[in-house]
Write a protein that holds these residues in place. Structure first.
Motif, PDB file in Angstrom:
ATOM      1  N   ARG A   1      -3.475 -10.407   2.565  1.00  0.00           N
ATOM      2  CA  ARG A   1      -2.073 -11.173   2.890  1.00  0.00           C
ATOM      3  C   ARG A   1      -2.168 -11.119   4.325  1.00  0.00           C
ATOM      4  O   ARG A   1      -1.621 -11.429   5.402  1.00  0.00           O
ATOM      5  N   GLY A   2      -3.216  -9.813   5.035  1.00  0.00           N
ATOM      6  CA  GLY A   2      -3.340  -9.511   6.420  1.00  0.00           C
ATOM      7  C   GLY A   2      -2.525  -8.044   6.345  1.00  0.00           C
ATOM      8  O   GLY A   2      -1.662  -8.386   7.919  1.00  0.00           O
ATOM      9  N   ASN A   3      -1.707  -7.724   5.621  1.00  0.00           N
ATOM     10  CA  ASN A   3      -0.106  -6.532   6.062  1.00  0.00           C
ATOM     11  C   ASN A   3      -0.704  -5.262   5.295  1.00  0.00           C
ATOM     12  O   ASN A   3       0.216  -4.441   5.903  1.00  0.00           O
ATOM     13  N   LEU A   4      -2.445  -5.116   5.329  1.00  0.00           N
ATOM     14  CA  LEU A   4      -2.580  -4.042   5.287  1.00  0.00           C
ATOM     15  C   LEU A   4      -4.313  -3.851   5.812  1.00  0.00           C
ATOM     16  O   LEU A   4      -4.669  -5.071   5.088  1.00  0.00           O
ATOM     17  N   GLU A   5      -5.040  -2.469   5.879  1.00  0.00           N
ATOM     18  CA  GLU A   5      -6.233  -2.704   6.779  1.00  0.00           C
ATOM     19  C   GLU A   5      -7.439  -2.495   5.521  1.00  0.00           C
ATOM     20  O   GLU A   5      -8.158  -2.528   5.752  1.00  0.00           O
ATOM     21  N   MET A   6      -7.262  -1.121   4.707  1.00  0.00           N
ATOM     22  CA  MET A   6      -8.073  -0.594   3.938  1.00  0.00           C
ATOM     23  C   MET A   6      -7.111   0.124   3.040  1.00  0.00           C
ATOM     24  O   MET A   6      -6.537   0.031   2.633  1.00  0.00           O
ATOM     25  N   SER A   7      -8.097   0.262   1.360  1.00  0.00           N
ATOM     26  CA  SER A   7      -7.834   0.884   0.224  1.00  0.00           C
ATOM     27  C   SER A   7      -9.091   1.418  -0.005  1.00  0.00           C
ATOM     28  O   SER A   7      -9.840   1.383   0.116  1.00  0.00           O
TER      29      SER A   7
END
Length: 335
Positions: free
Chosen positions: A84-90
């Motif tokens: 969704r474009g709400n987070l850059e990395m995991s």
């Protein structure tokens, strides 16, 4: 299975509708924001490696901002947040990716990965290209590197004199506690044991009373849960060499210039290697600790276990989604 396809179809609908937001790499000349959401604590080997190796390596153009204990996004929701474009990395698992792409389940099966080095060889081999491309093209997630979590071993109440385990046949009739899902119970049966579903919180008491004969977990868990107080041996079956992937927004990665992309890739690989070395050293030190507690620790005929477990998987519904020939290629990269 319903959940898997529901999530995939939902994602596909969002992509086709253009509902997935994009993440700009730069804003007003400021550094690139790289927020990392992970379920582990800040003392977890993976977290330490990312903070001490990855963050400083990209500091020239990016701000690495880790968030621990699933406080930013709930565990299991990070991949959708990246999409969704709400987070850059995991830091994600093959199990989580398999919810979107069932073929990733091959990396969750027993004896697919043989050790930490084999994990790296598999991840960097061309056989992984189709898996990586699918995650990037259909989910918007770029898999940068593979992180080593540890090897699950069989831990028994019986002494080695009472029961020496060398092949799956030796586990016949052994009540082995396994997590309660169908996949875990299948693995227990494939190992030759009689799998017993039980919550983790009940295992210590069950071992002490003899309600179960054993359990399976990595050595750090055996120590943390003090299972060595109520068991007598550990069989180093290494039946599951668990892993995570360092995942990044493909939109963000592709917005970087070539030098920055190379820096990010090198930083991820270096962080994964640092975490791998630390985890392997921890496992090695725990063998000595457990032997000091009077436990017998030994290796069985791992080839016999691997052959039996892989045969069981290949005859099961789990293998139906695996690309043809991939397991053979994976095995060829090992011992």
């Amino acid at each position: 299975m319903t959940l898997k396809f529901t999530r995939r179809l939902t994602l596909a609908a969002m992509l086709s509708a253009g509902a997935i937001a994009t993440t700009p790499a730069f804003a007003d000349g400021h550094q690139v924001q790289m927020r990392m959401s992970m379920a582990g604590s800040e003392t977890d080997q993976r977290a330490v490696a990312m903070a001490e190796v990855f963050g400083p390596a990209v500091a020239g153009f990016a701000s690495y901002e880790p968030s621990y204990n699933a406080t930013l996004f709930a565990q299991g929701t990070e991949l959708e947040a990246i999409s969704r474009g709400n987070l850059e990395m995991s830091i994600t698992s093959a199990q989580e990716l398999a919810q979107f792409f069932p073929e990733f389940s091959i990396f969750t099966a027993g004896y697919v990965h043989q050790d930490a080095a084999h994990q790296v060889a598999v991840f960097n081999d061309p056989l992984m290209d189709a898996f990586k491309d699918k995650a990037e093209n259909e989910l918007g997630v770029k898999l940068l590197s593979v992180m080593y979590l540890g090897r699950r071993q069989v831990n028994l109440r019986q002494t080695k004199e009472e029961l020496t385990v060398m092949t799956p046949a030796d586990l016949a009739g052994v009540n082995l506690r396994m997590p309660g899902t169908d996949a875990w119970q299948f693995l227990g049966s494939a190992l030759g044991a009689a799998p017993t579903p039980m919550s983790f919180s009940e295992v210590y008491t069950a071992l002490s009373t003899g309600a179960v004969d054993g359990q399976d977990n990595p050595l750090p868990t055996v120590v943390d849960a003090k299972f060595y107080e109520v068991t007598n041996q550990i069989v180093l079956t290494s039946h599951l060499v668990d892993l995570n992937y360092i995942a990044m927004s493909a939109e963000l990665f592709n917005s970087l210039d070539a030098d920055q992309q190379a820096t990010v890739q090198a930083a991820a690989d270096a962080a994964a290697e640092a975490g791998r070395v630390a985890q392997l050293e921890k496992e090695e030190s725990l063998v000595a600790f457990l032997e000091g507690q009077g436990m017998s620790i030994y290796e069985p005929d791992t080839a016999a276990f691997r052959n039996a477990v892989q045969s069981a998987y290949l005859e099961s519904e789990f293998a139906a989604t695996w690309p043809e020939g991939v397991l053979d290629k994976i095995n060829a990269l090992g011992n």
